[in-house]
Design an enzyme around this catalytic site. Structure first.
Site, PDB file in Angstrom:
ATOM      1  N   LYS A 186       0.840  -1.202   0.000  1.00  0.00           N
ATOM      2  CA  LYS A 186       0.000   0.000   0.000  1.00  0.00           C
ATOM      3  C   LYS A 186       0.883   1.265   0.000  1.00  0.00           C
ATOM      4  O   LYS A 186       2.108   1.177   0.119  1.00  0.00           O
ATOM      5  CB  LYS A 186      -0.942  -0.037   1.200  1.00  0.00           C
TER       6      LYS A 186
HETATM    7  C1  PLP Z   1      -9.921  -2.994  -0.672  1.00  0.00           C
HETATM    8  C2  PLP Z   1      -9.197  -3.698   0.421  1.00  0.00           C
HETATM    9  N1  PLP Z   1      -9.819  -3.848   1.602  1.00  0.00           N
HETATM   10  C3  PLP Z   1      -9.235  -4.454   2.637  1.00  0.00           C
HETATM   11  C4  PLP Z   1      -7.955  -4.957   2.538  1.00  0.00           C
HETATM   12  C5  PLP Z   1      -7.372  -5.679   3.703  1.00  0.00           C
HETATM   13  O1  PLP Z   1      -6.206  -5.110   4.167  1.00  0.00           O
HETATM   14  P1  PLP Z   1      -5.036  -5.993   4.803  1.00  0.00           P
HETATM   15  O2  PLP Z   1      -4.328  -6.690   3.703  1.00  0.00           O
HETATM   16  O3  PLP Z   1      -4.193  -4.960   5.493  1.00  0.00           O
HETATM   17  O4  PLP Z   1      -5.655  -6.924   5.765  1.00  0.00           O
HETATM   18  C6  PLP Z   1      -7.255  -4.817   1.340  1.00  0.00           C
HETATM   19  C7  PLP Z   1      -5.861  -5.288   1.207  1.00  0.00           C
HETATM   20  O5  PLP Z   1      -5.455  -6.132   0.533  1.00  0.00           O
HETATM   21  C8  PLP Z   1      -7.894  -4.177   0.246  1.00  0.00           C
HETATM   22  O6  PLP Z   1      -7.269  -4.030  -0.928  1.00  0.00           O
END
Ligand code: PLP
Length: 367
Positions: A186
């Site tokens: 990210k």
């Molecule tokens: C749109 C979206 N929501 C939620 C997440 C979840 O985040 P994390 O990977 O930090 O758990 C992601 C990450 O991949 C995402 O792209």
């Protein structure tokens, strides 16, 4: 020697000279669990991104789960959501025992279409979950009105949209809760991590307890009382140190995503055969990915790959997964968007020369 392809996403680490001493300090401090570094990250993150508060957790997925529970989503409830997203947006809805109800998206943004959301609401709907897909702000004010009209919660998944703005406000400040992801690729990463922010300060304490089994931190463990079972979603001090170091340079990185995103918008705008994703009037995307729409997305993708530029659709519409198939509905907007979708690299690692080259590869491929 052939050069490595330009990736569509990339891990950004703070400079070694500042990160390693900070990490060494915390690693040997005797306090590596949740502590002052985590609380400092929360204060600094909220201040830097214009949020009312921030709760640091172990992932964006954990933050989403906490958001649904804190906003009152219970087993058997419906959550109106988007299928055009990464899977955790919707696996967490299943995780609370609720049902994802997929509403269609706008074919020129990939974001939830407020009219489709309004049509999808029934007495069983407890919340709307909106994703600012690829970092382009969705019409969150229209969704706020719908949520208020029905007396339901609005949850913003800002995992792609750190640093984006909607009108005059920072992204993540219109929903009852919003989450950010600090996962590897990210705008800003702590390896894994996430941030939850809530509009009603009364919900903050409940969310804080839920991130730590349901216990109140600071109360002696022999006296504390769990009233609602929580989870193990806390961030630790080691992760938080990486996050605090990231905050020192993330504004510059986001500014570069935005500069290249705008450059592409201007360069691709006049071409007939391709169309930049629509930027909603008054909003300011943070272009985690650049979204280009084109009838012949496959040919452009192949031309870019052949020239050493990674381009792809990146995500799979969630209703295509077996686990979400029971909730699939016809979504012509999503089908049109996905067929024409191509994500191009536009992050901090894309140089001026790279972006000029990307534009000319695309222009050559369509003429
Ligand atoms: C749109 C979206 N929501 C939620 C997440 C979840 O985040 P994390 O990977 O930090 O758990 C992601 C990450 O991949 C995402 O792209």
């Amino acid at each position: 020697m052939t050069e490595a392809p330009i990736p569509v996403v990339k891990v950004r680490m703070p400079p070694r000279e500042s990160l390693l001493p900070a990490l060494e300090r915390v690693l040997y401090s005797g306090m590596i669990g949740e502590g002052e570094e985590v609380y400092a990250l929360e204060r600094e993150f909220a201040a830097q991104f214009g949020l009312p508060n921030a709760l640091a957790v172990s992932s964006g997925t954990g933050a989403l789960h906490l958001a649904f529970v804190t906003c009152g989503v219970r087993p058997g409830d419906d959550v109106v959501t988007t299928a055009m997203t990464a899977e955790p947006t919707n696996t967490t809805i299943l995780q609370v025992g609720a049902r994802p109800v997929f509403a269609d998206v706008e074919p020129d943004t990939g974001n939830l279409d407020p009219d489709a959301v309004a049509r999808a609401i029934t007495p069983a709907t407890r919340a709307i979950c909106v994703v600012h897909y690829a970092g382009y702000p969705a019409d969150v004010r229209a969704l706020r009105e719908i949520a208020d009209y029905h007396g339901i919660a609005l949850i913003e998944d800002c995992a792609h949209a750190l640093g984006a703005r909607d009108a005059e406000t920072a992204i993540g400040t219109v929903g009852d809760a919003a989450i950010f992801s600090l996962q590897a690729i990210k705008h800003m990463t702590t390896g894994d991590g996430g941030i939850l922010t809530v509009r009603d300060p009364d919900l903050l304490d409940a969310a804080r307890r839920l991130r730590w089994f349901g216990l109140s931190k600071g109360v002696p463990r022999t006296e504390v009382d769990i009233q609602v079972a929580g989870f193990k979603y806390n961030m630790n001090n080691v992760t938080a140190v990486i996050g605090r170091q990231q905050l020192l340079t993330v504004d510059d990185a986001i500014a570069r995503h935005i500069a290249t995103g705008r450059y592409f918008d201007q360069a691709f705008g006049p071409l007939d055969a391709v169309q930049p994703a629509r930027v909603r009037k008054g909003s300011s995307p943070s272009y985690w990915l650049y979204t280009l729409l084109c009838d012949d997305s496959e040919r452009i993708e192949q031309a870019l790959i052949a020239a050493g530029v990674t381009a792809s659709k990146l995500h799979r519409p969630n209703h295509l997964h077996t686990v979400f198939a029971p909730y699939a509905t016809p979504m012509p907007g999503l089908s049109a968007f996905y067929a024409r979708l191509l994500h191009l690299p536009c992050g901090w690692w894309v140089s001026d020369q790279d972006r000029e080259r990307i534009v000319s590869i695309v222009a050559d491929a369509v003429t």
